[in-house]
Design a protein around this motif. Structure first.
Motif, mmCIF file in Angstrom:
data_model
loop_
_atom_site.group_PDB
_atom_site.id
_atom_site.type_symbol
_atom_site.label_atom_id
_atom_site.label_comp_id
_atom_site.label_asym_id
_atom_site.label_seq_id
_atom_site.Cartn_x
_atom_site.Cartn_y
_atom_site.Cartn_z
ATOM 1 N N ARG A 92 53.482 60.241 57.421
ATOM 2 C CA ARG A 92 52.342 61.155 57.585
ATOM 3 C C ARG A 92 52.678 62.292 58.561
ATOM 4 O O ARG A 92 51.801 62.854 59.208
ATOM 5 N N THR A 132 53.821 62.003 61.394
ATOM 6 C CA THR A 132 53.255 61.656 62.706
ATOM 7 C C THR A 132 53.936 60.486 63.388
ATOM 8 O O THR A 132 54.142 60.519 64.609
ATOM 9 N N GLN A 178 46.009 65.607 61.862
ATOM 10 C CA GLN A 178 46.814 64.622 62.589
ATOM 11 C C GLN A 178 46.039 64.019 63.759
ATOM 12 O O GLN A 178 46.164 62.822 64.043
ATOM 13 N N TYR A 224 43.919 61.313 62.596
ATOM 14 C CA TYR A 224 44.743 60.122 62.328
ATOM 15 C C TYR A 224 45.052 59.379 63.631
ATOM 16 O O TYR A 224 44.969 58.147 63.688
ATOM 17 N N THR A 271 45.256 61.500 56.026
ATOM 18 C CA THR A 271 45.139 61.197 57.462
ATOM 19 C C THR A 271 43.702 60.947 57.906
ATOM 20 O O THR A 271 43.438 60.820 59.094
ATOM 21 N N ARG A 272 42.784 60.894 56.953
ATOM 22 C CA ARG A 272 41.368 60.715 57.301
ATOM 23 C C ARG A 272 41.109 59.341 57.911
ATOM 24 O O ARG A 272 40.258 59.179 58.785
ATOM 25 N N THR A 273 41.832 58.333 57.456
ATOM 26 C CA THR A 273 41.722 56.977 57.996
ATOM 27 C C THR A 273 43.114 56.473 58.350
ATOM 28 O O THR A 273 44.120 57.005 57.871
ATOM 29 N N PHE A 274 43.165 55.454 59.178
ATOM 30 C CA PHE A 274 44.458 54.905 59.599
ATOM 31 C C PHE A 274 44.870 53.783 58.655
ATOM 32 O O PHE A 274 44.125 52.814 58.456
#
Length: 601
Positions: free
Chosen positions: A480, A482, A512, A515, A585-588
């Motif tokens: 992602r 990240t 990000q 996230y 990246t809206r949810t983990f």
């Protein structure tokens, strides 16, 4: 020692420690010293002195021994269901047992107090400030932002060259939660953006968390205590989570030009502008014709005696639709509910069509015609126009916008040099055709180290390897954009494959940050101490990205750009629409992570 499996993958053989605490506290049973006790911070040009009142935390029954070093932080030592033995020079042994918070005696001279943080943020540019604001909004105040300079702003602090401005509309190149009605025109100047960021830091309460002149020296993952050991220029800290907000346009790329070290005149990079060096009447060599050159060359051309503009490959340049905001428009921005939000959303979604064009070189015809039309209108001489026409597909290199570039480089005191530099002497530059041009100033407009990020040399992961070594071996990748396997609890803003060729980086940064906040919530909710992305998840994610990049203009447009590395890989560009990244990246995605959790007996 008790190890409790996490909901998905779990690593074992981890030491016993107290359960993870709510996001607003560094550890269960530990109350951080309020930020209002921070004293002695001086900001501005010159040295910065910071005296913090923080918290030192021991994990389990660890023994912390310090001697012979002073620190700018005066801390409070607390205990959380553990016994902590602290030994310092001249202080004897201080042993505390229990679950209550105990105020420690001020450290004696030579005692090193290590402050533990929930989150440590490196860099006070747009990424770092955005993360800090999001943490405060979420009720997390146990963090610091370490900045190597004496001011915030990142690239908008460093790039002070004449004519510096943003080439993304101001409404979009700003935080969605901090819309600004005071922009003077469609595209903001460097000064406006810098002022905006400083105002955001003050408005949202970030200032007390900023630590200037705290350049990162080393960050090493401690696999015993599950935290990051962080050394800065002015202090040693530990943190459960490390967030890097250093971006990819922070450290200048200086080309290896033969003889550059023998030049007796003045040399500087465009991002380190020498305002003390008057360019009036100078014979100047500008090396590079990228985004910074097209802005500062028109600004300095009227004052220079002569400019030799060294062009390796010409850029595609389109007209810049920059218009001053009228009083009526400014009134609407200030007072009409929803108008700013509409303008930002309009810009954001309108730019997505460019991603569609760039997904295939064959779709860029319209963009090419637009840029070629601007060139033809601006440069009537067909011979010069041919020299300024790129031989690669529009968008392969960054598409630039300017209304002043072509008029400036056609002035009598500007020569465009396309021959390769073979040698630089004390007062001249020689090119492959044998021509020697005498100069007294060299300005490097040569970009940044985007594919070899300096911070990657300072971060050591689970097995002691630096992030640079890991990327050098396995490629510059992240999940992602990240997280990176082998570097638990590390979150990199604007990491690999998050660069946009069609829209505003603030869109990616905010995605990000969402996230990261979800990851912090996951750590707390599931009583986890570490999150380490599974190697298979990282590989799968990047294989998908590289497959999507294969046929795009960035990979097949016929140019060499800073988007690609020396092996021809593209570790920088996000190859599709921003809404897809925001969706990812809206949810983990906890199932893609290896986790560890601690419970008390």
């Amino acid at each position: 020692m008790t190890t409790t499996p996490a909901p998905d993958r779990t690593t074992t053989n981890t030491p016993t420690a107290t359960p993870a605490a709510p996001p607003t506290t560094p550890a269960a049973g530990v109350t951080p010293t309020p930020d209002t006790t921070t004293t002695g911070t001086t900001r501005g040009t010159g040295a910065t002195t910071t005296a913090d009142t923080g918290t030192t935390i021991s994990a389990g029954s660890t023994t912390a021994t310090t001697a012979g070093t002073t620190t700018a932080d005066t801390d409070t030592t607390t205990t959380a269901d553990a016994t902590n033995t602290r030994t310092g020079t001249g202080t004897g042994t201080d042993t505390r047992t229990g679950t209550t918070t105990t105020a420690a005696t001020a450290p004696a001279a030579g005692d090193l107090a290590v402050r533990h943080l929930k989150v440590a943020i490196i860099g006070a540019g747009i990424s770092g400030l955005g993360t800090a604001i999001a943490l405060l909004k979420a009720g997390i105040d146990d963090f610091l932002v370490f900045e190597r300079a004496h001011d915030l702003g990142g690239t908008w602090r460093d790039n002070t060259y004449p004519g510096c401005a943003c080439d993304v509309q101001a409404h979009l190149y700003s935080f969605s939660f901090a819309r600004n009605p005071e922009w003077k025109s469609t595209f903001a100047t460097r000064t406006e953006v810098h002022t905006y960021l400083k105002n955001c830091a003050t408005r949202y309460g970030v200032d007390p968390h900023l630590r200037y002149d705290h350049e990162l020296l080393d960050a090493t993952w401690n696999d015993t205590h599950h935290h990051w050991d962080i050394r800065t220029k002015h202090g040693h800290y530990t943190a459960q989570v490390l967030v890097t907000g250093t971006g990819y346009l922070s450290d200048p790329a200086v080309p290896d030009l033969p003889g550059l070290d023998t030049f007796t005149g003045t040399v500087f990079h465009s991002s380190r502008w020498r305002h003390d060096h008057d360019l009036t009447g100078r014979n100047i060599a500008v090396i590079g014709t990228g985004a910074s050159a097209i802005q500062f060359v028109p600004a300095i051309q009227p004052h220079a005696a002569h400019i030799d503009l060294y062009q390796r490959t010409p850029p595609w340049v389109a007209a810049k639709p920059d218009k001053p905001n009228t009083p009526r428009h400014t009134w609407m921005l200030r007072h009409l509910p929803g108008y700013q939000r509409f303008r930002r959303a309009f810009n954001k979604h309108g730019r997505e069509i460019v991603a569609f064009f760039m997904s295939r070189p064959s779709r860029t015809t319209g963009m090419k015609n637009m840029a070629a039309g601007h060139l033809k209108k601006s440069v009537p001489d067909p011979t010069l126009r041919a020299r300024l026409t790129p031989d690669y597909t529009v968008g392969c290199k960054r598409l630039l916008f300017s209304n002043t570039w072509y008029p400036a480089i056609q002035q009598p005191n500007v020569d465009i040099v396309s021959d390769t530099i073979t040698h630089i002497g004390p007062t001249h530059i020689t090119t492959t055709d044998g021509t020697r041009r005498h100069i007294d100033t060299i300005i490097l407009a040569t970009g940044f180290t985007a594919t070899d990020r300096p911070i990657a040399h300072l971060i050591h992961g689970r097995h002691g390897h630096t992030l640079h070594d890991t990327w050098n071996t396995h490629g510059m990748t992240a999940h992602r954009g990240t997280t990176i396997h082998g570097f638990p609890n590390l979150f990199m803003l604007l990491g690999p494959n998050t660069t946009l060729g069609h829209s505003s980086q603030t869109v990616m940064i905010e995605a990000q940050i969402t996230y990261i906040l979800a990851a912090l919530k996951t750590l707390h909710t599931h009583h986890l101490t570490t999150l380490d992305v599974h190697p298979h998840a990282q590989t799968t994610y990047n294989t998908t990205l590289q497959n999507r990049l294969k046929n795009t203009v960035w990979n097949t447009g016929g140019c060499t750009s800073w988007y690609t590395d020396t092996h021809g890989n593209n570790p920088n560009i996000w190859p599709t629409y921003t809404w897809r990244f925001r969706q990812q990246t809206r949810t983990f995605d906890l199932t893609n992570y290896q986790t560890t959790t601690h419970t008390t007996p």
